[in-house]
Design an enzyme around this catalytic site. Structure first.
Site, PDB file in Angstrom:
ATOM      1  N   ARG A 157       3.708  -1.109  10.282  1.00 48.73           N
ATOM      2  CA  ARG A 157       4.895  -1.167  11.128  1.00 48.73           C
ATOM      3  C   ARG A 157       5.290  -2.557  11.643  1.00 48.73           C
ATOM      4  NH1 ARG A 157       2.595   3.796  14.366  1.00 48.73           N
ATOM      5  NH2 ARG A 157       0.746   2.773  13.489  1.00 48.73           N
ATOM      6  N   THR A 197     -10.756   6.510  11.505  1.00 49.99           N
ATOM      7  CA  THR A 197     -10.728   5.973  12.872  1.00 49.99           C
ATOM      8  C   THR A 197     -10.083   6.944  13.852  1.00 49.99           C
ATOM      9  OG1 THR A 197      -8.777   4.759  12.201  1.00 49.99           O
ATOM     10  CG2 THR A 197     -10.826   3.520  12.322  1.00 49.99           C
ATOM     11  N   LYS A 226      -7.370   8.354  -0.928  1.00 44.03           N
ATOM     12  CA  LYS A 226      -8.530   8.923  -0.221  1.00 44.03           C
ATOM     13  C   LYS A 226      -9.075  10.155  -0.945  1.00 44.03           C
ATOM     14  CE  LYS A 226      -7.497   7.078   4.381  1.00 44.03           C
ATOM     15  NZ  LYS A 226      -6.175   6.431   4.198  1.00 44.03           N
ATOM     16  N   ASP A 248     -13.555  15.182  -3.588  1.00 43.75           N
ATOM     17  CA  ASP A 248     -13.680  16.477  -4.268  1.00 43.75           C
ATOM     18  C   ASP A 248     -14.994  16.457  -5.031  1.00 43.75           C
ATOM     19  OD1 ASP A 248     -13.073  18.964  -5.639  1.00 43.75           O
ATOM     20  OD2 ASP A 248     -10.955  18.517  -5.360  1.00 43.75           O
ATOM     21  N   LYS A 257       0.851  -1.199   0.000  1.00 43.69           N
ATOM     22  CA  LYS A 257       0.000   0.000   0.000  1.00 43.69           C
ATOM     23  C   LYS A 257       0.881   1.241   0.000  1.00 43.69           C
ATOM     24  CE  LYS A 257      -2.318   1.758   3.698  1.00 43.69           C
ATOM     25  NZ  LYS A 257      -2.326   3.228   3.748  1.00 43.69           N
ATOM     26  N   ASP A 275      -3.583   4.355  -1.861  1.00 45.71           N
ATOM     27  CA  ASP A 275      -4.471   4.870  -0.819  1.00 45.71           C
ATOM     28  C   ASP A 275      -4.487   6.392  -0.872  1.00 45.71           C
ATOM     29  OD1 ASP A 275      -6.112   5.015   1.371  1.00 45.71           O
ATOM     30  OD2 ASP A 275      -4.572   4.512   2.836  1.00 45.71           O
TER      31      ASP A 275
HETATM   32  O1  C5P Z   1       1.738   0.696  10.713  1.00 48.23           O
HETATM   33  P1  C5P Z   1       0.296   0.325  10.688  1.00 48.23           P
HETATM   34  O2  C5P Z   1       0.041  -1.166  10.586  1.00 48.23           O
HETATM   35  O3  C5P Z   1      -0.505   0.957  11.803  1.00 48.23           O
HETATM   36  O4  C5P Z   1      -0.224   0.953   9.335  1.00 48.23           O
HETATM   37  C1  C5P Z   1      -1.567   0.895   8.960  1.00 48.23           C
HETATM   38  C2  C5P Z   1      -1.770   1.604   7.670  1.00 48.23           C
HETATM   39  O5  C5P Z   1      -3.179   1.687   7.435  1.00 48.23           O
HETATM   40  C3  C5P Z   1      -1.258   3.041   7.633  1.00 48.23           C
HETATM   41  O6  C5P Z   1      -0.876   3.303   6.283  1.00 48.23           O
HETATM   42  C4  C5P Z   1      -2.455   3.840   8.029  1.00 48.23           C
HETATM   43  O7  C5P Z   1      -2.426   5.142   7.503  1.00 48.23           O
HETATM   44  C5  C5P Z   1      -3.584   3.041   7.407  1.00 48.23           C
HETATM   45  N1  C5P Z   1      -4.878   3.207   8.038  1.00 48.23           N
HETATM   46  C6  C5P Z   1      -5.101   2.950   9.377  1.00 48.23           C
HETATM   47  N2  C5P Z   1      -6.338   3.110   9.919  1.00 48.23           N
HETATM   48  C7  C5P Z   1      -7.336   3.517   9.147  1.00 48.23           C
HETATM   49  C8  C5P Z   1      -7.135   3.761   7.789  1.00 48.23           C
HETATM   50  C9  C5P Z   1      -5.870   3.603   7.267  1.00 48.23           C
HETATM   51  O8  C5P Z   1      -4.207   2.562  10.089  1.00 48.23           O
HETATM   52  N3  C5P Z   1      -8.543   3.643   9.674  1.00 48.23           N
END
Ligand code: C5P
Length: 232
Positions: A210, A119, A62, A65, A33, A60
């Site tokens: 992460r 979220t 998002k 507009d 992603k 991603d």
């Molecule tokens: O590092 P981590 O596993 O938290 O990354 C989750 C990914 O999903 C990030 O790119 C974050 O921006 C995205 N994301 C999220 N929660 C959401 C929507 C997108 O963590 N509600």
């Protein structure tokens, strides 16, 4: 290509580092992603560079507009042949329908995914924007709107999966971040599930950043995710 449901979130701005990471994950994850941090820094050329790793790409962006602008952005983004592309359901019915029409006219296989309520927003934040009631109800309202407009699926938190599966057609794809292996985690995701729990609840794709990207051996960490136990 791996049939893993895991897409690794590569939250970094540089194409060279992103390509190295993506290459190391080839065969272990289902795709990668790339989000706004990457796209604002490196653009379509950067996306093409990461594409050299041979993995499907979830773009991603998002989008949000007026309908004409979003339809144009969808057409432009589809030139990169992403596996998935996001837009905000809050953009409204006409915007969603324009995006779906642009995708269909292009004959693209890309899944158009709607984001409902971020979220990071709680009930109080929603009230500040004039939306009363609980966030879960707003998620469901926006999800129904987006599905009626013809999107392929939704991005949702692990704890929204069950409600959306109960209330939406079974073929709606659910793409779910907030996934963590069992055990302590030092980062900022608050409401998490293990991969097994999210898949059992009805997720189609899991977005994991992460836990993979900061691991000493990202490929091993990605492979281990599908073998982890219950959440905290
Ligand atoms: O590092 P981590 O596993 O938290 O990354 C989750 C990914 O999903 C990030 O790119 C974050 O921006 C995205 N994301 C999220 N929660 C959401 C929507 C997108 O963590 N509600």
């Amino acid at each position: 290509m791996s049939s893993s449901p895991i897409f690794c979130a590569i939250d970094r701005p540089d194409p060279a580092g992103a390509l190295t990471l993506a290459r190391s994950l080839n065969g272990v994850v289902g795709g990668v992603k790339l989000g706004l941090e990457f796209f604002c820094a490196s653009g379509p050329a950067g996306v093409r560079t990461v594409g050299e790793a041979g993995l499907p790409i979830f773009l991603d962006l998002k989008l949000h507009d007026i309908p004409n602008t979003v339809a144009g952005a969808v057409r432009s983004a589809l030139a990169l042949e992403p596996a998935m592309l996001t837009l905000h359901a809050a953009g409204g019915r006409a915007m969603l329908e324009a995006a779906v029409a642009a995708k269909r006219e292009a004959g693209a296989a890309t899944w158009l995914l709607a984001v409902t309520v971020l979220t990071s927003l709680d009930d109080g934040d929603l009230a500040d924007t004039g939306i009363s009631g609980d966030a879960g109800a707003q998620v469901e309202r926006l999800a129904r709107l987006a599905v009626a407009a013809g999107v392929d699926g939704l991005v949702c938190s692990p704890h929204e999966i069950a409600r959306l599966r109960r209330n939406l057609p079974a073929d709606v794809k659910l793409v779910v971040p907030g996934i963590r292996p069992a055990g302590p985690s030092g980062d900022d995701q608050k409401r998490v599930m293990t991969p097994q729990e999210a898949l059992a609840a009805g997720a189609d794709v899991l977005v994991v950043g992460r836990p993979i990207t900061v691991a000493a051996d990202p490929a091993a960490a990605a492979a281990a995710l599908l073998g982890s136990g219950p959440s905290r």
